[in-house]
Write an enzyme that holds these catalytic residues in place. Structure first.
Site, PDB file in Angstrom:
ATOM      1  N   HIS A 121       0.844  -1.196   0.000  1.00  0.00           N
ATOM      2  CA  HIS A 121       0.000   0.000   0.000  1.00  0.00           C
ATOM      3  C   HIS A 121       0.877   1.243   0.000  1.00  0.00           C
ATOM      4  O   HIS A 121       2.047   1.213   0.413  1.00  0.00           O
ATOM      5  CB  HIS A 121      -0.935   0.022   1.214  1.00  0.00           C
ATOM      6  N   CYS A 122       0.303   2.353  -0.522  1.00  0.00           N
ATOM      7  CA  CYS A 122       0.969   3.647  -0.451  1.00  0.00           C
ATOM      8  C   CYS A 122       0.140   4.532   0.475  1.00  0.00           C
ATOM      9  O   CYS A 122      -0.558   4.032   1.352  1.00  0.00           O
ATOM     10  CB  CYS A 122       1.126   4.259  -1.845  1.00  0.00           C
ATOM     11  N   ALA A 123       0.176   5.836   0.284  1.00  0.00           N
ATOM     12  CA  ALA A 123      -0.510   6.736   1.212  1.00  0.00           C
ATOM     13  C   ALA A 123      -2.027   6.612   1.142  1.00  0.00           C
ATOM     14  O   ALA A 123      -2.723   6.792   2.143  1.00  0.00           O
ATOM     15  CB  ALA A 123      -0.106   8.180   0.929  1.00  0.00           C
TER      16      ALA A 123
END
Length: 467
Positions: free
Chosen positions: A26-28
């Site tokens: 996942h990213c932000a």
């Protein structure tokens, strides 16, 4: 509303079950899932899951938008249910052969910069607060003038506002080593060497108060405070060189010999070759950006404001972090931020119009939070969850961004920092510019909202029934 555990279970089922998941990260704002068989993924089912603000396939991954904070919790619940997570660097290796060379390069640049963004955002907030506390108008409210501010206090604020930029090469080299499979601490030390106080300070050289050290009579060697490209490419070459060394150095000597060789070879290469060449490239990029920002009659704002969010879709927008850093380092202010903030606010205005106009409760529940997210500076939920899905709202948002960007350029707005926009971005304009900044955002939201409400969206056009 379903619990995070239930949502995680629904996500796993919708993408074809645990056996179809190759890796997950996942990213932000997005949950990124690589699958073995795309045909087993039910995208429509994914989009119906609670808290999902949109889903799409890009760069070899199914990306499900949950938004800041939520995505961390969903990722944790997914891994708790037995799905093996992976680091973004590992996922990068798995997707390395997907997309063209330009897309891969931009994706890699983004992987390097994403971990650094939070400290740059914090620094931007500190800059805004410092601008507020040292603004003559604000001080006058308390019967003070700038000379009344303690030098020790100013020194303390400089620690908050300057540290991230002074040691930026260390952060970039650390993150680049991490992404390319090297030892991050070696990258960190290499980056610190690039800003060693033993070298002529880059800002002092630029200001004419210091001279470069010339090796062999023609190679200029300076520190690289605030620079990005030298540290970035030093990190790439250094990480690959480290991996090459580890394959050849005997295990008994690896702990001592490999770091020694990597740091020795890379500091020579960085200061003598990569640094001088890439410093030149940075200056060219900066000059090109200045040329675009210097276009007359607000054309720079019109062009950048219109196209910015199109670029966000491709993921290329990560490179703008570098441009903003260079603008702050060379000019002392950031004319790019007020143009981009209008583009971001406009997408929020378009999503807000969809939420107001639709009769669908589910779409309202998606559009309103997405617009709020955009007003806080993150447009992915609004773009992928609402505007781009229905087409015209996205275009109306682009028009709003172009008009507000034009206005920002005409008003010559100048941010005191970077990385925050719209509502949080007000901290970068807490001086005589604040009213103009608010005007730019109001125009962006207003234009996009009115155009979307009147011409850009209706339930009937998309066969949306009230539900």
């Amino acid at each position: 509303m379903a619990s995070n555990s239930e949502i995680a279970k629904q996500v796993i089922e919708s993408v074809g079950g645990e056996d179809n998941i190759q890796s997950i990260a996942h990213c932000a704002t997005r949950l990124r899932i690589m699958v073995h068989d795309r045909e087993q993924v039910n995208v429509e089912a994914v989009e119906q899951i609670d808290k999902v603000k949109g889903a799409f396939y890009n760069s070899g991954q199914y990306q499900i938008i949950f938004g800041t904070g939520t995505v961390n919790r969903i990722y944790e619940e997914v891994t708790n249910q037995g799905v093996t997570g992976t680091s973004k660097s590992e996922m990068k290796e798995e997707t390395a052969k997907q997309g063209n060379a330009f897309q891969r390069a931009i994706r890699t640049f983004g992987d390097v910069f994403v971990p650094i963004i939070p400290v740059l955002v914090a620094t931007g907030l500190f800059m805004g607060l410092r601008g507020l506390l040292t603004q003559e108008t604000v001080l006058a409210w308390f019967g003070l003038v700038p000379d009344d501010i303690s030098e020790n206090f100013l020194l303390f604020t400089q620690v908050l506002t300057d540290t991230a930029f002074v040691f930026l090469p260390a952060l970039v080299a650390w993150s680049t080593f991490r992404v390319f499979g090297g030892t991050p601490i070696i990258g960190l030390v290499l980056g610190l060497m690039l800003v060693s106080p033993s070298l002529p300070n880059a800002w002092a050289v630029a200001g004419g108060t210091a001279e470069p050290i010339y090796f062999l009579g023609f190679i200029p060697v300076i520190g690289y405070q605030g620079s990005v490209l030298p540290a970035f490419f030093a990190g790439i070459v250094g990480a690959k060189f480290e991996r090459w060394c580890r394959k050849r150095v005997p295990e008994a000597l690896d702990l001592i010999v490999t770091p020694f060789l990597v740091l020795l070879v890379m500091i020579v290469l960085s200061l003598m070759v990569l640094g001088p060449i890439l410093h030149l490239v940075e200056n060219w990029i900066f000059s090109g950006t200045l040329a675009l920002l210097g276009l007359p009659f607000g054309l720079s704002g019109l062009i950048i404001g219109f196209f910015n969010q199109i670029i966000v879709i491709t993921g290329v927008h990560h490179i703008f972090n570098f441009l903003e850093i260079q603008l702050l380092e060379n000019l002392g202010y950031n004319p790019f931020n007020p143009i981009v903030t209008g583009a971001i606010a406009a997408q929020g205005g378009a999503a807000l119009a969809v939420g107001v106009k639709t009769q669908s409760k589910k779409l309202k529940a998606l559009a309103f939070p997405s617009s709020i997210s955009a007003f806080l500076g993150i447009t992915e939920p609004a773009i992928f969850g609402v505007n781009l899905r229905y087409g015209k709202p996205f275009i109306m948002g682009l028009i709003g961004g172009g008009i507000s960007g034009f206005l920002a350029a005409i008003l010559e707005l100048k941010a005191t920092g970077m990385a925050i926009t719209v509502i949080p971005g007000t901290l970068l304009y807490l001086n005589e510019q604040i009213f103009y900044y608010l005007l730019v955002n109001i125009v962006a939201i207003g234009v996009a909202f009115v155009l979307t409400y009147m011409f850009g969206f209706s339930d009937k056009d998309h066969n949306i029934n009230e539900k």
